[in-house]
Motif scaffolding. Sequence first.
Motif, mmCIF file in Angstrom:
data_model
loop_
_atom_site.group_PDB
_atom_site.id
_atom_site.type_symbol
_atom_site.label_atom_id
_atom_site.label_comp_id
_atom_site.label_asym_id
_atom_site.label_seq_id
_atom_site.Cartn_x
_atom_site.Cartn_y
_atom_site.Cartn_z
ATOM 1 N N SER A 1 0.941 -1.108 -0.052
ATOM 2 C CA SER A 1 -0.043 -0.393 -0.009
ATOM 3 C C SER A 1 0.875 1.155 0.020
ATOM 4 O O SER A 1 1.935 1.829 0.428
ATOM 5 C CB SER A 1 -0.801 -0.523 1.054
ATOM 6 N N GLU A 2 0.927 2.028 -0.547
ATOM 7 C CA GLU A 2 1.007 3.799 -1.115
ATOM 8 C C GLU A 2 1.128 4.309 -0.079
ATOM 9 O O GLU A 2 1.259 5.097 0.916
ATOM 10 C CB GLU A 2 1.095 3.977 -1.929
ATOM 11 N N ARG B 1 3.009 1.486 4.096
ATOM 12 C CA ARG B 1 4.241 0.623 3.861
ATOM 13 C C ARG B 1 3.481 -1.164 4.508
ATOM 14 O O ARG B 1 4.427 -2.122 4.344
ATOM 15 C CB ARG B 1 5.049 0.839 3.916
#
Length: 171
Positions: free
Chosen positions: A92-93, A96
Amino acid sequence: MNDVRWLSAQELHTWVKLEVIAELLPAALDQPLQRDHNLNHFEYIVLAQLSESDRRTMPLTVLAARTSATLPRLSHVIRRLEDRGLVVRSTSELDRRVTLATLTDAGWDLVVRAAPTHVASVRDVVIDRLTPDQLRALDQITDAMLEALDPGDRKGLRQACGEKAPAPDGV
């Protein structure tokens, strides 16, 4: 042992039939998916959950809850689906620490092809075997059982059906 509420003959009879159904149903749903799409029922459920999620992506922890899987089991299945090009994993941006699973176009195509097979199996084994009154009764029965098995709506079933999810404990 004196305080045990033993099952009556009728209760035991009903319970044993439910146990047998719980054992036989997964194989009945697996067989057509395996034969026609090289998927087992759990793999289909994983793909279907991803297909219904926003951007066909879901954190593995959420996907595990929705499929009643442990993270190790889900990770193993995701790896198999990745090897077939049906799913990709990413970080996930936003966080992390969160691993995401995303359905690929090939995964989407497969779940679209497999859905009619799955629905036909569900109809053949369960839905079309019941009268409308029996189906309503089964709905009520499963609600009562889910209240005990999933009181916090971990699987998101109440939310998916448009029902109000229960408040967290202590609220």
